[in-house]
Design an enzyme around this catalytic site. Structure first.
Site, PDB file in Angstrom:
ATOM      1  N   ASP A   1       8.130 -12.257   2.780  1.00  0.00           N
ATOM      2  CA  ASP A   1       9.072 -11.289   3.204  1.00  0.00           C
ATOM      3  C   ASP A   1       9.302 -10.312   1.577  1.00  0.00           C
ATOM      4  O   ASP A   1       9.574  -9.029   1.792  1.00  0.00           O
ATOM      5  CB  ASP A   1      10.278 -11.831   3.513  1.00  0.00           C
ATOM      6  CG  ASP A   1      10.099 -12.158   4.961  1.00  0.00           C
ATOM      7  OD1 ASP A   1       9.056 -12.544   5.332  1.00  0.00           O
ATOM      8  OD2 ASP A   1      11.111 -12.393   5.711  1.00  0.00           O
TER       9      ASP A   1
ATOM     10  N   CYS B   1       7.952 -20.502   3.809  1.00  0.00           N
ATOM     11  CA  CYS B   1       8.829 -19.274   3.499  1.00  0.00           C
ATOM     12  C   CYS B   1       9.029 -18.634   5.023  1.00  0.00           C
ATOM     13  O   CYS B   1       8.431 -18.841   6.022  1.00  0.00           O
ATOM     14  CB  CYS B   1       7.987 -17.957   2.789  1.00  0.00           C
ATOM     15  SG  CYS B   1       7.685 -18.730   1.018  1.00  0.00           S
ATOM     16  N   ASP B   2      10.251 -18.252   4.984  1.00  0.00           N
ATOM     17  CA  ASP B   2      11.006 -17.115   6.258  1.00  0.00           C
ATOM     18  C   ASP B   2      10.457 -17.672   7.462  1.00  0.00           C
ATOM     19  O   ASP B   2      10.751 -18.755   8.139  1.00  0.00           O
ATOM     20  CB  ASP B   2      10.755 -15.987   5.740  1.00  0.00           C
ATOM     21  CG  ASP B   2      11.303 -15.528   4.514  1.00  0.00           C
ATOM     22  OD1 ASP B   2      10.843 -15.321   3.246  1.00  0.00           O
ATOM     23  OD2 ASP B   2      12.666 -15.562   4.597  1.00  0.00           O
ATOM     24  N   LYS B   3       9.589 -16.721   7.939  1.00  0.00           N
ATOM     25  CA  LYS B   3       9.304 -16.962   9.578  1.00  0.00           C
ATOM     26  C   LYS B   3       8.352 -17.939   9.770  1.00  0.00           C
ATOM     27  O   LYS B   3       8.247 -18.596  11.166  1.00  0.00           O
ATOM     28  CB  LYS B   3       8.591 -15.739  10.337  1.00  0.00           C
ATOM     29  CG  LYS B   3       9.322 -14.226   9.725  1.00  0.00           C
ATOM     30  CD  LYS B   3      10.737 -14.450   9.992  1.00  0.00           C
ATOM     31  CE  LYS B   3      11.848 -13.874   9.033  1.00  0.00           C
ATOM     32  NZ  LYS B   3      11.168 -13.819   7.623  1.00  0.00           N
TER      33      LYS B   3
ATOM     34  N   CYS C   1      11.964 -18.869  -2.659  1.00  0.00           N
ATOM     35  CA  CYS C   1      12.748 -18.073  -3.606  1.00  0.00           C
ATOM     36  C   CYS C   1      14.276 -19.042  -3.887  1.00  0.00           C
ATOM     37  O   CYS C   1      14.678 -19.524  -2.857  1.00  0.00           O
ATOM     38  CB  CYS C   1      13.227 -16.936  -3.467  1.00  0.00           C
ATOM     39  SG  CYS C   1      11.745 -15.779  -3.154  1.00  0.00           S
TER      40      CYS C   1
ATOM     41  N   GLU D   1      14.078  -6.454   7.336  1.00  0.00           N
ATOM     42  CA  GLU D   1      15.031  -6.819   6.559  1.00  0.00           C
ATOM     43  C   GLU D   1      15.742  -5.745   5.805  1.00  0.00           C
ATOM     44  O   GLU D   1      14.743  -4.979   5.289  1.00  0.00           O
ATOM     45  CB  GLU D   1      14.746  -7.931   5.784  1.00  0.00           C
ATOM     46  CG  GLU D   1      14.590  -9.259   6.444  1.00  0.00           C
ATOM     47  CD  GLU D   1      14.402 -10.441   5.489  1.00  0.00           C
ATOM     48  OE1 GLU D   1      14.143 -11.717   6.191  1.00  0.00           O
ATOM     49  OE2 GLU D   1      13.876 -10.526   4.386  1.00  0.00           O
TER      50      GLU D   1
ATOM     51  N   SER E   1      17.785  -9.986   4.550  1.00  0.00           N
ATOM     52  CA  SER E   1      17.290 -10.879   3.786  1.00  0.00           C
ATOM     53  C   SER E   1      18.525 -12.054   3.408  1.00  0.00           C
ATOM     54  O   SER E   1      19.630 -11.794   3.400  1.00  0.00           O
ATOM     55  CB  SER E   1      16.805 -10.461   2.398  1.00  0.00           C
ATOM     56  OG  SER E   1      16.532 -11.461   1.623  1.00  0.00           O
TER      57      SER E   1
END
Length: 553
Positions: free
Chosen positions: A78, A119-121, A192, A443, A469
């Site tokens: 992202d 990460c994320d999704k 992150c 985002e 985000s």
């Protein structure tokens, strides 16, 4: 075993022949086939090390009597996709990942799954696909990145690079200072380092019961991460023996626990998209109103970046997610007798895990905030709801009224913010960025971080049918539903309309009469889709509203 469909009997001799070409032997056809979904790539720092994690998992599966069968899964970074057309693909990739997990699992008749996202999704996407298969499943993330350090020893992270870029624009720092932050904020592999979306979801996997303790907080570079990987490889065979499937774990009460931990941690607003979407695939309903119910009774205990000074390594040192749950349990805020992938109940997992540092995990009687990290706001702008990370909002912005500055895209809003055209008191309105309108619900870290970077985060609010985000802070209200592309009231706001936001009262309204809104609605015409071909065009036709988790039906 499910895998008998591809390995048992004379009719499956051709199938066995193909497996033999990959190195399987006679003895392997008597063992469970364990799918190992690995989202390794050398693009994203959260994923560059996942082959090491997968190797440890596969070795342990083999030693425990299973056959590991690894396959690759895509993973959008992202951060790299942020601020340009690539971000339109981020949320939509969640559905592609879910479809690919379902496809690989059904096509190859796996008996169980070990999911290796970071990460994320990727985290919710893998879980959603696994719910469709309903096999024994363990989630094993790659772990968070360590925080960076500047020359004065102060912690840095990815979100601060965006804010620094905004400061450079305003002339508050030099190009050399920005370069130093850029080079030091992300020191190595891992997701992150703040309580951004990836770490939010990896931590909530522990609360859901889908991951082993430590999954969310053990840093990627710590040797204990590989120890956890080997433990997961062994444990998946135990789940096969017990026939403990993912939907046996993902009961309604498991989501209640996850929401409680979400509120205590101050997780990303994206969890308000992903938990409902996972619940949908598990046959459970999680609504924005439920989020408010939990938020009103569960205190905010962790002051984690971007809202506060601490990072995931600090939370890990303080005892991690199990210590947070142990603290919540002191006020009976959790359902205790739920099954988990450890083979024990969730309460048995956290009962001997006290808080080791009350500066990082606040005592339940002395929380940072009396209410949880997230809130859902409703009103004539958002009749089906919107979401804000209230723990990251300055006290003076919890109630705000100001004139609307209206933009029909993130890009136009960013140009106005960075060009100094937004002033104290304004409410930036970014619309046509929802699941359908974006498409893909981008985002908005670039505009929100720029607002913070130029020192307006305590004076300016931002509302959008897009999303944020996990690195976003300030009075940023997203997920406004219905979205503009669906004719929601955010499409009817005009420049200069007064927007009233009251986070404690859970309201968001435009000071326009119902009659005037109806007049504008009759005059409104749906704009042409921004993208008319390819995956995103199909996604835009099928995706549901953000308040439903933006699932594809």
């Amino acid at each position: 075993m499910h895998s008998d469909d591809v390995k048992k009997g004379a009719a499956r001799a051709p199938h066995r022949s193909l497996f033999r070409a990959t190195g399987l032997k006679d003895a392997d056809f008597k063992k469970p086939f364990i799918g190992v979904a690995n989202s390794y790539n050398n693009i994203a720092p959260g994923h560059v090390h996942l082959n090491q994690i997968a190797a440890a998992v596969k070795e342990a599966i083999s030693e425990a009597g299973g056959v590991p069968l690894e396959f690759g899964v895509i993973g959008v970074c992202d951060g790299i996709a942020m601020g340009h057309e690539g971000m339109k693909y981020s949320l939509g990739s969640r559905e592609l990942i879910a479809d690919s997990i379902e496809t690989m699992g059904k096509a190859h008749a796996f008996d169980a799954l070990v999911l290796i996202p970071n990460c994320d999704k990727i985290v919710p996407g893998m879980i959603m696909g696994a719910c469709r298969l309903n096999l024994p499943t363990i989630v094993l993330s790659g772990g968070p990145m360590l925080a960076g350090k500047n020359d004065r020893g102060q912690a840095l992270d990815y979100s601060l690079v965006y804010e620094a870029a905004g400061k450079l624009n305003k002339g508050l720092i030099t190009e050399k200072e920005l370069y130093d932050i850029e080079c030091k904020a992300c020191p190595g592999p891992g997701s992150c380092s703040g309580m951004f979306t990836a770490n939010s979801m990896n931590c909530l996997c522990e609360a859901l019961g889908l991951a082993l303790p430590g999954n969310g907080t053990l840093p990627a570079v710590y040797p204990e991460r590989l120890t956890l990987a080997r433990q997961a490889g062994r444990q998946i065979l135990e789940l096969v023996k017990k026939d403990l499937k993912i939907r046996d774990i993902l009961k309604k009460e498991a989501f209640d626990n996850a929401l409680a931990v979400d509120m205590a941690l101050g997780c990303s607003t994206n969890s308000a998209l992903h938990l409902p979407a996972i619940a949908y695939e598990a046959g459970v309903q999680v609504t924005l109103r439920l989020i408010n119910e939990v938020s009103e009774k569960v205190a905010h205990l962790c002051d984690l970046a971007p809202a506060g000074p601490d990072h995931l390594e600090d939370l890990n040192r303080a005892g991690g997610i199990m210590a947070v749950m142990n603290e919540l349990d002191k006020k009976n805020m959790l359902v205790r007798n739920l099954l988990t992938v450890t083979g024990r109940t969730i309460a048995e997992n956290y009962q001997n895990c006290p808080v080791l540092d009350y500066k990082v995990i606040a005592p339940i009687d002395k929380p940072h905030h009396a209410q949880g990290g997230l809130a859902a706001l409703f009103g004539n702008i958002a009749r089906e709801g919107s979401v804000v990370k209230q723990s990251a909002v300055a006290p003076e912005m919890l109630a705000h009224s100001g004139p609307a500055r209206v933009f029909d895209s993130e890009d136009a809003a960013y140009q106005a913010i960075s060009g100094g055209k937004i002033v104290k008191g304004d409410v930036v309105v970014i619309r046509y960025e929802g699941p359908k309108g974006g498409p893909g619900m981008r985002e908005m870290l670039q505009p929100t971080a720029t607002i913070a970077g130029v020192g307006l985060d305590k004076d300016v609010a931002l509302i959008t049918d897009g999303r944020f985000s996990g690195a976003t802070r300030g009075a940023s209200i997203g997920h406004i539903s219905p979205e503009a592309m669906a004719g929601g009231a955010i499409a009817l706001i005009e420049e200069g309309d007064i927007i009233e936001i009251n986070i404690p009262h859970k309201t968001i309204n435009v000071k326009v009469s119902d009659e005037e809104l109806e007049r504008r609605r009759k005059a409104w015409k749906q704009p042409e889709p921004k993208i008319k071909t390819g995956y995103l065009a199909r996604y835009a036709r099928l995706v549901t509203s953000a308040n439903l988790g933006a699932v594809v039906q």
